[in-house]
Scaffold this motif. Sequence first.
Motif, PDB file in Angstrom:
ATOM      1  N   LYS A 103       0.975  -0.982   0.034  1.00 31.09           N
ATOM      2  CA  LYS A 103       0.017  -0.108  -0.341  1.00 31.09           C
ATOM      3  C   LYS A 103       0.902   1.249  -0.318  1.00 31.09           C
ATOM      4  N   SER A 104       1.525   1.378   0.799  1.00 31.38           N
ATOM      5  CA  SER A 104       2.478   2.380   1.178  1.00 31.38           C
ATOM      6  C   SER A 104       3.823   2.655   0.048  1.00 31.38           C
ATOM      7  N   PHE A 105       4.466   1.532  -1.355  1.00 30.93           N
ATOM      8  CA  PHE A 105       5.058   1.540  -1.893  1.00 30.93           C
ATOM      9  C   PHE A 105       4.116   1.882  -3.251  1.00 30.93           C
ATOM     10  N   LYS A 106       2.914   1.957  -3.358  1.00 31.53           N
ATOM     11  CA  LYS A 106       1.970   2.485  -4.837  1.00 31.53           C
ATOM     12  C   LYS A 106       1.361   3.945  -4.422  1.00 31.53           C
ATOM     13  N   LYS A 107       0.923   4.365  -3.063  1.00 29.95           N
ATOM     14  CA  LYS A 107       0.806   5.120  -2.785  1.00 29.95           C
ATOM     15  C   LYS A 107       2.225   6.815  -2.839  1.00 29.95           C
ATOM     16  N   LEU A 108       3.297   6.182  -3.544  1.00 33.85           N
ATOM     17  CA  LEU A 108       4.348   6.746  -3.395  1.00 33.85           C
ATOM     18  C   LEU A 108       4.917   6.857  -4.449  1.00 33.85           C
ATOM     19  N   ASN A 109       4.954   6.004  -5.466  1.00 31.85           N
ATOM     20  CA  ASN A 109       4.503   5.066  -6.709  1.00 31.85           C
ATOM     21  C   ASN A 109       5.315   6.918  -7.604  1.00 31.85           C
ATOM     22  N   GLU A 110       4.459   7.423  -7.928  1.00 37.92           N
ATOM     23  CA  GLU A 110       4.399   9.010  -8.483  1.00 37.92           C
ATOM     24  C   GLU A 110       5.858   9.881  -7.794  1.00 37.92           C
ATOM     25  N   ARG A 111       6.430   9.937  -6.435  1.00 35.27           N
ATOM     26  CA  ARG A 111       7.027  10.844  -6.271  1.00 35.27           C
ATOM     27  C   ARG A 111       8.292  10.201  -6.473  1.00 35.27           C
ATOM     28  N   LYS A 112       9.303  11.316  -7.328  1.00 33.71           N
ATOM     29  CA  LYS A 112      10.439  10.886  -7.546  1.00 33.71           C
ATOM     30  C   LYS A 112      11.734  11.040  -6.592  1.00 33.71           C
ATOM     31  N   ASP A 113      11.266  11.721  -5.176  1.00 29.37           N
ATOM     32  CA  ASP A 113      12.161  12.503  -4.672  1.00 29.37           C
ATOM     33  C   ASP A 113      11.946  11.219  -3.473  1.00 29.37           C
ATOM     34  N   ILE A 114      11.622  10.216  -3.940  1.00 28.04           N
ATOM     35  CA  ILE A 114      11.373   9.193  -2.886  1.00 28.04           C
ATOM     36  C   ILE A 114      12.484   7.953  -3.174  1.00 28.04           C
ATOM     37  N   PRO A 115      13.264   7.759  -2.172  1.00 26.65           N
ATOM     38  CA  PRO A 115      14.529   6.617  -2.661  1.00 26.65           C
ATOM     39  C   PRO A 115      13.758   5.026  -3.078  1.00 26.65           C
ATOM     40  N   VAL A 116      12.958   4.678  -2.711  1.00 25.46           N
ATOM     41  CA  VAL A 116      12.601   3.306  -3.223  1.00 25.46           C
ATOM     42  C   VAL A 116      12.128   3.943  -5.301  1.00 25.46           C
ATOM     43  N   ASN A 117      11.754   5.516  -5.556  1.00 21.87           N
ATOM     44  CA  ASN A 117      11.815   5.610  -6.394  1.00 21.87           C
ATOM     45  C   ASN A 117      12.754   5.829  -7.380  1.00 21.87           C
ATOM     46  N   ARG A 118      13.805   5.363  -6.438  1.00 16.18           N
ATOM     47  CA  ARG A 118      15.008   5.889  -7.156  1.00 16.18           C
ATOM     48  C   ARG A 118      16.289   4.578  -7.728  1.00 16.18           C
ATOM     49  N   LEU A 119      15.100   3.384  -7.432  1.00 16.14           N
ATOM     50  CA  LEU A 119      16.342   2.059  -7.758  1.00 16.14           C
ATOM     51  C   LEU A 119      15.839   1.579  -9.312  1.00 16.14           C
ATOM     52  N   ASN A 120      16.672   1.180 -10.258  1.00 17.68           N
ATOM     53  CA  ASN A 120      17.075   1.001 -11.248  1.00 17.68           C
ATOM     54  C   ASN A 120      15.932   0.618 -12.154  1.00 17.68           C
ATOM     55  N   LYS A 121      15.046   1.032 -12.571  1.00 16.76           N
ATOM     56  CA  LYS A 121      13.348  -0.084 -12.777  1.00 16.76           C
ATOM     57  C   LYS A 121      13.742  -1.438 -13.441  1.00 16.76           C
ATOM     58  N   LYS A 122      14.714  -0.904 -14.873  1.00 15.88           N
ATOM     59  CA  LYS A 122      15.155  -2.194 -15.418  1.00 15.88           C
ATOM     60  C   LYS A 122      15.893  -3.164 -15.135  1.00 15.88           C
ATOM     61  N   LYS A 123      16.220  -3.302 -13.481  1.00 17.63           N
ATOM     62  CA  LYS A 123      17.120  -4.155 -12.699  1.00 17.63           C
ATOM     63  C   LYS A 123      15.876  -4.530 -11.371  1.00 17.63           C
ATOM     64  N   THR A 124      15.306  -3.806 -11.076  1.00 20.09           N
ATOM     65  CA  THR A 124      14.503  -4.631 -10.075  1.00 20.09           C
ATOM     66  C   THR A 124      13.611  -5.514 -10.015  1.00 20.09           C
ATOM     67  N   ILE A 125      12.963  -6.123  -9.650  1.00 19.61           N
ATOM     68  CA  ILE A 125      11.879  -7.039  -8.975  1.00 19.61           C
ATOM     69  C   ILE A 125      11.426  -6.604  -7.980  1.00 19.61           C
ATOM     70  N   VAL A 126       9.950  -6.722  -8.453  1.00 24.36           N
ATOM     71  CA  VAL A 126       9.340  -6.344  -6.857  1.00 24.36           C
ATOM     72  C   VAL A 126       8.799  -7.358  -6.606  1.00 24.36           C
ATOM     73  N   PHE A 127       8.901  -8.319  -5.112  1.00 22.91           N
ATOM     74  CA  PHE A 127       8.482  -8.689  -4.980  1.00 22.91           C
ATOM     75  C   PHE A 127       7.106  -9.359  -3.577  1.00 22.91           C
ATOM     76  N   THR A 128       5.519  -9.723  -4.009  1.00 26.17           N
ATOM     77  CA  THR A 128       4.820  -8.916  -3.865  1.00 26.17           C
ATOM     78  C   THR A 128       3.953 -10.431  -3.679  1.00 26.17           C
ATOM     79  N   ARG A 129       3.420 -10.197  -2.499  1.00 31.01           N
ATOM     80  CA  ARG A 129       2.160 -11.470  -2.579  1.00 31.01           C
ATOM     81  C   ARG A 129       0.908 -11.400  -3.198  1.00 31.01           C
TER      82      ARG A 129
END
Length: 213
Positions: free
Chosen positions: A186-212
Motif C-alpha cells: 500500500k505504501s509502495f503504491k501510494k509513493l509510486n509517483e513521487r520522484k523524491d522518494i528513494p524506492v522510486n530511484r531504484l533502477n527499474k530495469k534491474k529491480t524485481i518487486v516481490f509481493t504476494r
Amino acid sequence: ENQLIKVFISYFKRQIAKKEKKNKKFSFVLTGGSSPIRLYRSLAKTKINWKNIDLFWGDERYVSKKSINSNYKLVYINLIKKIKINNNNIFDVNTNKASLLASAYDYHKRIKKYFNNKKVSFDLVLLGMGSDGHVASIFPKELKNNKGKIVYGVVKKDFERITLSMKTINNAKKIFLWLNTPSKLKSFKKLNERKDIPVNRLNKKKTIVFTRY
C-alpha cells in the motif's frame, strides 16, 4: 508468502549455479528488518553451496553486533549460524571503529578491495522498504547527497547508520525489493509517483518487486 519465498530461492539457486560454472563467487547483499526473516530461515534449510557465496549488508546501525538492533545479529540468528559458511565469506560492517565515519570508510575500503578497485557491481541486492519509501538507510532528504560514494554514514535521531549509496545499489546486476505485507505494498503504491522518494530511484530495469498481493 511461502510461494514468494519459493520463487526467490529458485532464482537464487539458478544464479549461483551460473557463477559456479564460471568458477566465480556470487555476491549477495542482505537487508535488515523483520520482513526477510522467514526468507532467511528458508534459505538456511535449502541445500545451497554457501562456500561460493559472499555476504554483504545493505546497511547497518552503528551499534554492537550483540545489540538487538543489529542487522548483522538478525541475519546471524536466522541464517548464518544455521549454514556452513566460512568467515572469509562474510563481509559485515565493522561497528567497532572509533566513529561512524571510520566504520563507513572501513566498509568502503573492503568493498573496493573485493572488487579489485574496479566497478562495484554486486550480483544481487535484497532490499526492504520503510513506510516513507526509504531503502537500506537512504532516506528521502538525503537523495541529493553522497552521490559519488560507495558507502556513507547517516545520522538519524534513533541510530547512526552505515549504508550503501543509491549508486552502489543501482550498479548491482539485480535488485529484489521485498514487500511481503499488505501495508508495505500500500505504501509502495501510494509513493509510486513521487520522484523524491528513494524506492522510486531504484533502477527499474534491474529491480524485481516481490509481493504476494
